[in-house]
Design an enzyme around this catalytic site. Structure first.
Site, PDB file in Angstrom:
ATOM      1  N   ASP A  29      -8.799  -1.595   5.244  1.00 53.04           N
ATOM      2  CA  ASP A  29      -7.777  -0.595   6.742  1.00 53.04           C
ATOM      3  C   ASP A  29      -8.174   1.091   6.020  1.00 53.04           C
ATOM      4  OD1 ASP A  29      -5.385  -1.156   6.346  1.00 53.04           O
ATOM      5  OD2 ASP A  29      -4.666   0.225   7.331  1.00 53.04           O
ATOM      6  N   VAL A  75     -13.014  -4.975   2.317  1.00 54.63           N
ATOM      7  CA  VAL A  75     -12.840  -3.706   2.745  1.00 54.63           C
ATOM      8  C   VAL A  75     -11.618  -3.338   3.767  1.00 54.63           C
ATOM      9  CG1 VAL A  75     -13.247  -1.202   2.845  1.00 54.63           C
ATOM     10  CG2 VAL A  75     -15.260  -2.887   1.627  1.00 54.63           C
ATOM     11  N   THR A 123       0.384  -1.264  -0.100  1.00 55.40           N
ATOM     12  CA  THR A 123       0.072  -0.173  -0.138  1.00 55.40           C
ATOM     13  C   THR A 123       1.031   1.104  -0.186  1.00 55.40           C
ATOM     14  OG1 THR A 123      -2.117  -0.934   1.040  1.00 55.40           O
ATOM     15  CG2 THR A 123      -1.048   1.210   1.135  1.00 55.40           C
TER      16      THR A 123
HETATM   17  N1  ASP Z   1      -3.174  -2.065   5.038  1.00 54.04           N
HETATM   18  C1  ASP Z   1      -3.905  -2.247   3.471  1.00 54.04           C
HETATM   19  C2  ASP Z   1      -4.696  -3.560   3.321  1.00 54.04           C
HETATM   20  O1  ASP Z   1      -5.251  -4.258   4.525  1.00 54.04           O
HETATM   21  C3  ASP Z   1      -2.643  -3.217   2.848  1.00 54.04           C
HETATM   22  C4  ASP Z   1      -1.469  -2.780   2.522  1.00 54.04           C
HETATM   23  O2  ASP Z   1      -1.037  -2.022   2.959  1.00 54.04           O
HETATM   24  O3  ASP Z   1      -0.432  -3.193   2.166  1.00 54.04           O
HETATM   25  O4  ASP Z   1      -5.758  -3.533   2.743  1.00 54.04           O
END
Ligand code: ASP
Length: 357
Positions: free
Chosen positions: A242, A240, A211
């Protein structure tokens, strides 16, 4: 160049940095900040995901490529902040650069869901007004952060999801993309590897969370945060994460802080991470680093892995992660531009992660 540790007292920062705009108001903890110079007139922090990013597993080519992309993202935001532009524009600009780069799990290069498709989540928040926009499960917007921004500015709503969000995106004249645009071979291999293992391994700590996100303070003293992601490889059933949930993966409030998170999203939702960090700063008077470390510890204790980037009202940056590494970077008004990947890197400002494994 002097690196000022975020834990230093404001007066020390004043002596080292000198001059600069003054915060106008006391915070909710009652500290009078009117005589305190900011840590930095403007600050930009970014991340490109946390996870098992170990020097031994990284080729020099990938290391250099990812750092170059992080630097490009910092430069895009810096161009806005150094000329007096708005924090919300800077975080957006930095995120767009990383969305366009296939090395991160956002926009081009996003991960595949269990059905072999790509569903993208994004959010942006303006800490001056608490205006915000978020989108989840979108499939055709080339730059999901631009959709979040359009939702913030052109719709009466805060969060749109699925086909409705894609419809709004078209109506807002945002650039559309086929699913094939987002796909990369590396992400397809990751899905295949996950299918070969076990669907339940979606929270495998070996996962690299790619992310992207940014948080900033501008020269006007306003904060903003933005996050964009493809979510988790192999995610199911309209899951969905965070990132698009305000207060979980993304939050900005001038009275507290600006935060973007990355990691195992379910835990970040349950710990209300971004809002909790800002509440600690706002109501308990904690430093951004202490607040970030404390909430990261809560995530860790729940079984979650990942990290956060934070900017405080005076521009103090903080990084905290409980994974081996986190793609990250910082740019400051004094000319500092630094990038980091691994835990415990020597660079001062980037070395503030709480690595607990
Ligand atoms: N936090 C993101 C999610 O859970 C994944 C990520 O940080 O790559 O959708």
């Amino acid at each position: 160049m002097t690196i000022v540790n975020s834990l230093m007292k404001p007066l020390v920062a004043l002596a080292l940095l000198g001059g600069g705009a003054h915060m106008a108001a006391a915070n909710d903890h009652g500290d009078d900040m009117s005589e305190t110079a900011p840590f930095s007139d403007w600050t930009l922090v970014i991340h490109g995901g946390a996870g098992v990013l170990e020097r031994s597993r990284m080729t020099p080519e990938v290391d250099a490529e990812q750092r170059a992309a992080l630097t490009a993202a910092l430069e895009a935001g810096k161009a806005i902040l150094s000329s007096g532009g708005k924090a919300v524009d800077a975080v957006q600009a930095a995120v767009v650069v990383m969305e366009d780069h296939p090395g991160f799990n956002a926009g081009k290069g996003a991960v595949f869901n269990a059905a072999g498709g790509i569903e993208l989540d994004s959010a942006i928040m303006d800490g001056a007004s608490l205006d915000a926009g978020a989108a989840s499960g979108i499939m055709h917007t080339k730059n999901p952060i631009l959709l979040a921004r359009a939702i913030m500015e052109k719709s009466p709503h805060v969060m749109l999801q699925g086909p409705g969000a894609d419809t709004f995106s078209r109506e807002a004249d945002l650039e559309q993309a086929e699913q094939s645009y987002f796909e990369t071979e590396e992400r397809r291999r990751q899905l295949e590897r996950m299918r070969e293992r076990d669907a339940a391994s979606v929270f495998d700590v070996d996962v690299k969370y790619g992310t992207v996100g940014a948080a900033a303070r501008d020269t006007h003293g306003n904060l903003a945060a933005a996050t964009s992601t493809g979510g988790l490889t192999g995610k199911r059933y309209g899951r969905v994460g965070d990132s698009p949930i305000l207060g979980a993966g993304t939050f900005a409030d001038n009275r507290g802080c600006a935060v973007s998170a990355t990691g195992s999203g379910e835990f970040y939702i349950r710990a209300n991470v971004a809002a909790a960090i800002c509440a600690r700063v706002r109501f308990a008077g904690e430093s951004v680093q202490d607040a970030a470390d404390a909430v990261q510890q809560e995530v860790f204790d729940l079984g979650g892995r990942g990290g956060v980037i934070v900017v405080g009202p005076d521009g103090t940056p903080a990084f905290s992660f409980n994974t081996a590494g986190m793609y990250r970077g910082v740019a400051l008004a004094d000319g500092t531009v630094e990038t980091g990947i691994y835990g415990g890197e020597e660079a001062g400002l980037l070395n503030q992660g709480a690595v607990t494994e």
